[in-house]
Design an enzyme around this catalytic site. Structure first.
Site, PDB file in Angstrom:
ATOM      1  N   HIS A   1      -7.951  -2.068  -3.891  1.00 20.82           N
ATOM      2  CA  HIS A   1      -6.581  -1.878  -4.375  1.00 20.82           C
ATOM      3  C   HIS A   1      -6.114  -3.076  -5.213  1.00 20.82           C
ATOM      4  O   HIS A   1      -5.340  -2.893  -6.145  1.00 20.82           O
ATOM      5  CB  HIS A   1      -5.628  -1.647  -3.206  1.00 20.82           C
ATOM      6  CG  HIS A   1      -5.806  -0.298  -2.560  1.00 20.82           C
ATOM      7  ND1 HIS A   1      -6.155   0.816  -3.275  1.00 20.82           N
ATOM      8  CD2 HIS A   1      -5.682   0.107  -1.282  1.00 20.82           C
ATOM      9  CE1 HIS A   1      -6.233   1.856  -2.454  1.00 20.82           C
ATOM     10  NE2 HIS A   1      -5.956   1.442  -1.236  1.00 20.82           N
TER      11      HIS A   1
ATOM     12  N   HIS B   1       0.831  -1.204   0.000  1.00 18.27           N
ATOM     13  CA  HIS B   1       0.000   0.000   0.000  1.00 18.27           C
ATOM     14  C   HIS B   1       0.862   1.250   0.000  1.00 18.27           C
ATOM     15  O   HIS B   1       0.674   2.140  -0.815  1.00 18.27           O
ATOM     16  CB  HIS B   1      -0.924  -0.012   1.217  1.00 18.27           C
ATOM     17  CG  HIS B   1      -1.966   1.060   1.148  1.00 18.27           C
ATOM     18  ND1 HIS B   1      -1.701   2.363   1.507  1.00 18.27           N
ATOM     19  CD2 HIS B   1      -3.243   1.039   0.725  1.00 18.27           C
ATOM     20  CE1 HIS B   1      -2.799   3.094   1.309  1.00 18.27           C
ATOM     21  NE2 HIS B   1      -3.742   2.306   0.828  1.00 18.27           N
TER      22      HIS B   1
ATOM     23  N   GLU C   1       0.561   3.908  -2.958  1.00 17.19           N
ATOM     24  CA  GLU C   1       0.280   5.288  -2.576  1.00 17.19           C
ATOM     25  C   GLU C   1       1.495   5.979  -1.974  1.00 17.19           C
ATOM     26  O   GLU C   1       1.356   6.884  -1.152  1.00 17.19           O
ATOM     27  CB  GLU C   1      -0.914   5.318  -1.600  1.00 17.19           C
ATOM     28  CG  GLU C   1      -2.197   4.835  -2.266  1.00 17.19           C
ATOM     29  CD  GLU C   1      -3.432   4.933  -1.390  1.00 17.19           C
ATOM     30  OE1 GLU C   1      -3.378   5.585  -0.334  1.00 17.19           O
ATOM     31  OE2 GLU C   1      -4.457   4.340  -1.769  1.00 17.19           O
TER      32      GLU C   1
END
Ligand code: CO
Length: 264
Positions: free
Chosen positions: A210, A148, A178
């Protein structure tokens, strides 16, 4: 027989996608089998996901609501297990809440289990575990794990894991969705490796948005699309980390430590 005074609360980020529930269901089942005498509950730490659940007729209770509810129902000893991957903002907020309740003596005892990559030893163990579960690869094939990522200090955990993996197998890379390093850096590294085929896998607890949209989606902004445009052949492996018994076992070992502290 369950002892209502002892409970375990599994805390996951949560997801809007029904298919993402498999990871939390898997962890709950393993936890119930391991601790049949404990009451086992779950909670979601993402406010965005909870608001969505609330709007669609689901349970919108926050971890604070669930914790206070358990205390009101007579739970005295509670182990909270983070199902996050890194000790980022979601975990730190949970930790703050647990510390507040401990100071307020809401429970006789409350303990918190660390996330998957909670310390340097976890990073080494996760690297070795990942190598065992990665797909078989031939010449010209590499693996790209999608983490992530976070803007905070905890982003360094991905770098530590990437370094550990690189030593064990240079054909295994980690990028962040991200944060940095993102997909374009990884495309450069894949070219340097001479990879032609890329196995794309999430380093995320569940098969949520995601994974389904940002990693493997048919849209032109997904990592699958980006890698394909860059000329790589891609295989996507969509199972979340929490659906994989080997990684689930590491979260469970952190829970074991929290329960041991709870009953000490
Ligand atoms: Co996100």
């Amino acid at each position: 027989m369950s002892t209502p005074e002892n409970a375990i609360l599994l805390a996951a980020f949560g997801s809007r996608l029904p298919g993402a529930e498999a990871a939390l269901t898997h962890m709950s089942g393993l936890t119930r089998a391991r601790y049949p005498e404990f009451r086992v509950e779950t909670t979601l730490t993402s406010g965005t996901v909870r608001r969505h659940k609330g709007r669609t007729g689901g349970d919108a209770s926050s971890p604070a609501d669930v914790l206070r509810g358990l205390a009101a129902e007579g739970v005295k000893r509670l182990a909270v297990q983070s199902l996050h991957v890194i000790p980022g903002d979601e975990f730190r907020n949970l930790e703050r809440l647990v510390n507040e309740l401990r100071e307020a003596r809401v429970f006789e005892r409350i303990e918190l289990g660390r996330p998957l990559l909670g310390c340097a030893e976890d990073v080494r163990l996760v690297a070795r575990t990942l190598l065992d579960l990665l797909p078989e690869r031939g010449a010209g094939e590499a693996v790209l794990l999608m983490g992530h990522g976070t803007k905070g200090r905890a982003n360094g955990v991905y770098r530590d894991l990437a370094e550990e993996l690189r030593v064990l197998d240079p054909g295994v890379l980690i990028g962040a969705l991200e944060a940095e390093p993102g997909l374009s850096d990884k495309v450069d590294e894949l070219r340097v490796l001479g990879a032609e085929t890329v196995h794309l896998m999430p380093l995320l607890f569940a098969r949520g948005v995601h994974v389904e949209r940002d990693m493997a989606g048919a849209n032109d902004r997904s990592w699958l699309a980006g890698l394909t445009r860059a000329g790589f052949a891609c295989h996507t492996h969509e199972r979340g980390a929490g659906e994989r018994p080997e990684l689930a076992g590491i979260w469970l070992s952190h829970l074991d430590e929290a329960v041991a502290r709870l009953l000490a």
